[in-house]
Design an enzyme around this catalytic site. Structure first.
Site, PDB file in Angstrom:
ATOM      1  N   CYS A  77       0.817  -1.212   0.000  1.00  0.00           N
ATOM      2  CA  CYS A  77       0.000   0.000   0.000  1.00  0.00           C
ATOM      3  C   CYS A  77       0.857   1.271   0.000  1.00  0.00           C
ATOM      4  O   CYS A  77       1.809   1.372   0.774  1.00  0.00           O
ATOM      5  CB  CYS A  77      -0.855  -0.039   1.260  1.00  0.00           C
ATOM      6  SG  CYS A  77      -1.761   1.461   1.523  1.00  0.00           S
TER       7      CYS A  77
ATOM      8  N   ARG B  50     -12.684  -0.488  -6.029  1.00  0.00           N
ATOM      9  CA  ARG B  50     -12.164  -0.304  -4.675  1.00  0.00           C
ATOM     10  C   ARG B  50     -11.463   1.042  -4.530  1.00  0.00           C
ATOM     11  O   ARG B  50     -11.525   1.669  -3.491  1.00  0.00           O
ATOM     12  CB  ARG B  50     -11.184  -1.453  -4.367  1.00  0.00           C
ATOM     13  CG  ARG B  50     -10.755  -1.493  -2.926  1.00  0.00           C
ATOM     14  CD  ARG B  50      -9.799  -2.636  -2.656  1.00  0.00           C
ATOM     15  NE  ARG B  50      -8.991  -2.274  -1.519  1.00  0.00           N
ATOM     16  CZ  ARG B  50      -9.176  -2.728  -0.292  1.00  0.00           C
ATOM     17  NH1 ARG B  50     -10.098  -3.589  -0.043  1.00  0.00           N
ATOM     18  NH2 ARG B  50      -8.411  -2.319   0.691  1.00  0.00           N
TER      19      ARG B  50
HETATM   20  P1  IMP Z   1      -0.741  -7.005   3.776  1.00  0.00           P
HETATM   21  O1  IMP Z   1      -1.286  -8.179   4.533  1.00  0.00           O
HETATM   22  O2  IMP Z   1       0.175  -6.154   4.571  1.00  0.00           O
HETATM   23  O3  IMP Z   1      -0.168  -7.418   2.452  1.00  0.00           O
HETATM   24  O4  IMP Z   1      -1.995  -6.045   3.458  1.00  0.00           O
HETATM   25  C1  IMP Z   1      -3.118  -6.502   2.741  1.00  0.00           C
HETATM   26  C2  IMP Z   1      -4.191  -5.440   2.772  1.00  0.00           C
HETATM   27  O5  IMP Z   1      -3.767  -4.252   2.083  1.00  0.00           O
HETATM   28  C3  IMP Z   1      -5.469  -5.849   2.031  1.00  0.00           C
HETATM   29  O6  IMP Z   1      -6.274  -6.706   2.784  1.00  0.00           O
HETATM   30  C4  IMP Z   1      -6.112  -4.505   1.733  1.00  0.00           C
HETATM   31  O7  IMP Z   1      -6.870  -4.009   2.811  1.00  0.00           O
HETATM   32  C5  IMP Z   1      -4.912  -3.587   1.540  1.00  0.00           C
HETATM   33  N1  IMP Z   1      -4.639  -3.332   0.120  1.00  0.00           N
HETATM   34  C6  IMP Z   1      -4.733  -4.165  -0.928  1.00  0.00           C
HETATM   35  N2  IMP Z   1      -4.338  -3.556  -2.073  1.00  0.00           N
HETATM   36  C7  IMP Z   1      -3.981  -2.295  -1.713  1.00  0.00           C
HETATM   37  C8  IMP Z   1      -3.505  -1.176  -2.457  1.00  0.00           C
HETATM   38  O8  IMP Z   1      -3.269  -1.213  -3.663  1.00  0.00           O
HETATM   39  N3  IMP Z   1      -3.303  -0.032  -1.734  1.00  0.00           N
HETATM   40  C9  IMP Z   1      -3.549   0.052  -0.408  1.00  0.00           C
HETATM   41  N4  IMP Z   1      -3.964  -0.978   0.335  1.00  0.00           N
HETATM   42  C10 IMP Z   1      -4.187  -2.144  -0.323  1.00  0.00           C
END
Ligand code: IMP
Length: 369
Positions: A185, A284
């Protein structure tokens, strides 16, 4: 392979009976099929345990379940039984079907939700980077008007008390917390919006507890994004989350639907944000306007180290969570909420908490997670 004609069960062809070769590709399937009258089958109404007994007794791999008219209704496989035995924690409904959730958006919900409900979905979740919005309320209203409480719908993401209250009062069955903390993100970098995951959780959990005291309604909270190490899961739970959502964690394994690539000497998998150009998930991350000319990314396209089959790592992760829970004197998550003690730590405390002032020999992988 199962042969049917207008629903009537004709027989079974197994890969032992028929191996495709250049000589038999056009051969009639009848030549290889064990005909219905020679196949072990059972009648509709047979229980799963009776079906398993028949499978074991006759040493067969697959048991067709037939209606009175001889039509094929279900298939019971020996490997399903083994899979259940090997995975006793699978989340199943009373008919032993997997519980399935689906992400939805606040645009096409009037078509998408009925289609998902018809397909048998168990849980819906509005998947959005900004949950504190009238669109989410409208989506929840649609579900309540059409299905009452029989369809469960979660909402989010929010990061503070106000966002939580808004979705709680709108009737969300659970609420997701987290903006800007995901590994892929860049929302905070590009827009300056979001909040540290722990601060967001602390605020929302206190609003949830306050709401529970006022109304008697307990709304489970999901901590979404930013989990890197296994102990982050336990910390999220200790802070008051009821469950977590993880992207990077799961994307590393064989089961995630991307290819394994070799970059230099390392095996990796691809993982990209829903707000990246690659995903272009504008349901989204909608910016409005002309999407081709005016747009910016809120997520990156990346590689993550490949980590083999999910089961091995997940078992260690769960073991670590349970072990920390025991340290806190808690055997359930509600007990952990109550008993865990969280304290502020200094930089020095963080460095001394790692192995330090020694020359490390080899370390096993579970240490790194
Ligand atoms: P991770 O577990 O740290 O990889 O975070 C996953 C979470 O990031 C997902 O469940 C979403 O809520 C969020 N997310 C997914 N795609 C994006 C993006 O492109 N930008 C910002 N947040 C994202």
């Amino acid at each position: 392979m199962i042969g049917t004609s207008n629903g009537k069960f004709l027989g079974i062809v197994t890969d032992k009976d028929y191996r495709p070769s250049k000589d038999n590709l056009d051969a009639p399937i009848d030549d290889y099929m064990t005909k219905a009258e020679d196949t072990i089958s059972a009648k509709k109404g047979t229980t799963l345990s009776e079906a398993n007994d028949i499978i074991w007794k006759h040493k067969i791999n697959c048991l067709p379940i037939l209606t009175e008219e001889g039509n094929l209704k279900y298939l019971v496989f020996r490997r399903d039984y083994e899979e259940r035995k090997n995975n006793p924690n699978s989340l199943l409904d009373e008919d032993k079907r997997y519980i399935v959730g689906a992400g939805i958006n606040t645009r096409d919900y009037e078509e998408r939700i009925p289609a998902l409900v018809k397909a048998g979905v168990d849980i819906l979740c509005i998947d959005s980077s900004d949950g504190y919005s009238i669109w989410q309320k409208r989506t929840i209203d649609f579900v309540r008007e059409k299905y009452g409480d029989s369809v469960k719908i979660g909402a989010g993401n929010v990061v503070d008390r106000e966002g939580f209250r808004y979705l709680a009062e709108a009737g969300a069955d659970f609420i997701k917390v987290g903006v800007g903390g995901g590994s892929i993100c860049i929302t905070r970098e590009t827009k300056g919006i979001g909040r540290g995951q722990a601060s967001a959780l602390i605020d929302v959990v206190s609003a949830r507890n306050e709401y529970y005291e006022e109304t008697g309604i307990y709304i489970p909270i999901c901590s979404d994004g930013g989990i890197v190490h296994d102990h982050h899961i336990t910390i999220a739970l200790a802070l008051g989350a009821d469950f977590v959502m993880m992207g990077r964690y799961f994307a590393r394994f064989d089961e995630s639907p991307t290819k394994i690539l070799k970059i230099g000497n390392n095996y990796v998998k691809e993982y990209w944000g829903e707000g990246s150009n690659r995903a272009k998930n504008w349901q989204r991350y909608d910016l409005g306007g002309d999407k081709d000319k005016l747009s910016f990314e809120e997520g990156v396209d990346s590689y993550i180290p490949y980590a083999g089959p999910l089961k091995d790592t997940l078992e260690v992760t769960i073991l670590k969570i349970k072990s920390t829970m025991c340290n806190c004197g808690a055997i359930t998550i509600p007990e952990l909420h109550e008993k865990a003690r969280l304290t502020l730590v200094s930089d020095v405390s963080i460095s001394e908490g790692k192995a330090h002032d020694v020359i490390l020999k080899e370390i096993d992988n579970s240490y790194k997670n």
